[in-house]
Write an enzyme that holds these catalytic residues in place. Structure first.
Site, PDB file in Angstrom:
ATOM      1  CB  CYS A  20     -54.037   0.539 -37.082  1.00 31.52           C
ATOM      2  SG  CYS A  20     -55.115   1.853 -36.867  1.00 31.52           S
TER       3      CYS A  20
ATOM      4  CB  CYS B 220     -55.258   3.728 -40.539  1.00 29.47           C
ATOM      5  SG  CYS B 220     -54.846   3.533 -38.864  1.00 29.47           S
TER       6      CYS B 220
END
Lengths: 77, 336
Positions: A14, A11
């Site tokens: 991250c 994502c």
């Protein structure tokens, strides 16, 4: 040399987390290798239920949000 | 209180810009301005208030609470937690793994995962504000029922057989069964405020584009689809329309905040309530990106079952609602 893993299924948060850590490391002049772990097995291995999570030298230190610069500094020192 | 946004929109669109009411463009612009302002306002206030209360709730606590609960209660709790926990589909994989390795039945986890995107405080308030309380209650009831019955069904067919092997094994062993993390944190008001402010920023950053897209679509429908067209062509009485709407809806993805203005517009234009709800719920509850993520923890077989399950569940709900629609007091324009 710090071995840092950012866990999370790819994502945006991250990726940002990994970038933040890399930036902080070079700012502090600390040698660190930051890798991104996206496999579900890795999440299970560390018992992570909310991402992004950060593992420093094999130790889970954070999960569930992007870490604050202050926290990152602590891990690197 | 919310009428102020209608007045504000009138002021901006009709008085300042000079688009006339009653024209397609004027009506569409009015709808767009009113709904955008109203939704963004409601979002900011509500996310903040709810985050204050929710600051100490996290998935670890939910897991500790769900682990070892008897099943019927488990489905209800799974759906309830799904409704009160904020959720983004990118966290479904870690959550699934965490729940499975604590031996929480797959059905209970799925009750959580199915209900979560459909029902949350934002959805409830938007529905209430735009469509009235009756449709809001129906929406909540359908969301809960689909989640709970879907979960029960998956356990009945022993869906844990179709998890990816590494996870099926973890489930068998219950490797995290004794995992801690269930304690409530004591938070000061200051910490709660910080958390809430962060939440507002984060959720806002994620959903504002869905709001704009949704409202724009709703506005276009509102202004440019002739009155009566939908009722004539997509009105009640064609049994296949509900499943068709769901089939179209499942692969599409939008956020609940984007779908509510579209629902408002469709209902105002005379699309039957059941068809509208079935379409909108299927766009919110499932999507291709989410299925791709879930592939990491499930075998194709389980994904196919899940797809079929949602298709059947939303279709049945849609038919049922279309049948009872004549007895509902609020219909078109309840909140408008």
């Amino acid at each position: 040399m710090r071995e840092i893993k950012v866990l999370g299924s790819g994502c945006a948060k991250c990726n940002n987390t990994a970038e933040r850590i890399e930036a902080k490391a070079s700012e502090l002049g600390v040698e660190a290798r930051v890798t991104k772990e996206t496999s579900p097995e890795a999440l299970m291995q560390y018992g992570v239920m909310s991402t992004p999570a950060v593992v420093v030298d094999g130790q889970l230190v954070h999960s569930g949000s992007m870490p604050e610069p202050g926290q990152i500094q602590e891990w690197l020192q | 209180m919310l009428e102020i946004f209608a007045r504000l929109a009138t002021l901006v669109v009709h008085d300042l810009i000079g688009l006339e009411a009653g024209t397609g463009l004027g009506d569409a612009a009015h709808f767009f301005v009113e709904d955008t302002l109203k939704i963004l306002f409601l979002l900011a206030v509500l996310i903040y208030l709810i985050a204050l209360v929710r600051a100490s709730l996290n998935v670890e606590r939910v897991r500790a609470f769900l682990a070892g609960k008897a099943q019927i209660l488990g489905y209800l709790l799974g759906s309830t937690f799904g409704a009160v926990t904020p959720f983004c589909s990118c966290s479904s994989v870690p959550l699934f793994i965490g729940f499975a390795s604590a031996r929480i039945p797959v059905g209970v986890t799925m009750a959580f995962l199915i209900t979560s995107p459909m029902i949350n405080e934002v959805a409830v308030v938007l529905l209430w504000g735009l469509l009235g309380w009756e449709l809001t209650l129906i929406y909540i009831a359908v969301g809960f029922l689909v989640g709970m019955l879907g979960g029960a069904f998956l356990d009945a067919i022993r869906a844990e057989r179709y998890l990816q092997p590494f996870l099926a094994q973890a489930y068998q062993q219950g490797s995290a069964a004794a995992a801690g993390g269930g304690e409530a944190q004591r938070l000061t008001l200051r910490q709660r405020h910080d958390f809430a402010r962060k939440e507002v920023g984060e959720i806002f950053g994620r959903v504002w584009k869905w709001v704009l897209i949704g409202v724009a679509l709703g506005a276009a429908l509102h202004g440019f689809v002739p009155d009566g067209w939908i009722e004539e062509n997509l009105g009640a009485g064609h049994w296949w329309q509900v499943p068709a709407a769901v089939l179209v809806g499942i692969p599409l993805y939008t956020n609940i905040t984007g779908v509510v203005p579209v629902m408002e517009s469709l209902i105002l234009k005379g699309l039957p309530i059941g068809t509208t709800l079935a379409f909108c719920m299927s766009t919110v509850a499932a999507s291709f990106p989410e299925f791709v993520l879930l592939k990491q923890v499930m075998l194709w077989r389980l994904l196919a079952i899940l797809f079929a399950l949602l298709l059947v569940a939303f279709t049945l709900s849609g038919w049922l609602l279309n049948l009872v629609e004549p007895w509902l007091t609020t219909g078109a324009g309840a909140g408008g």
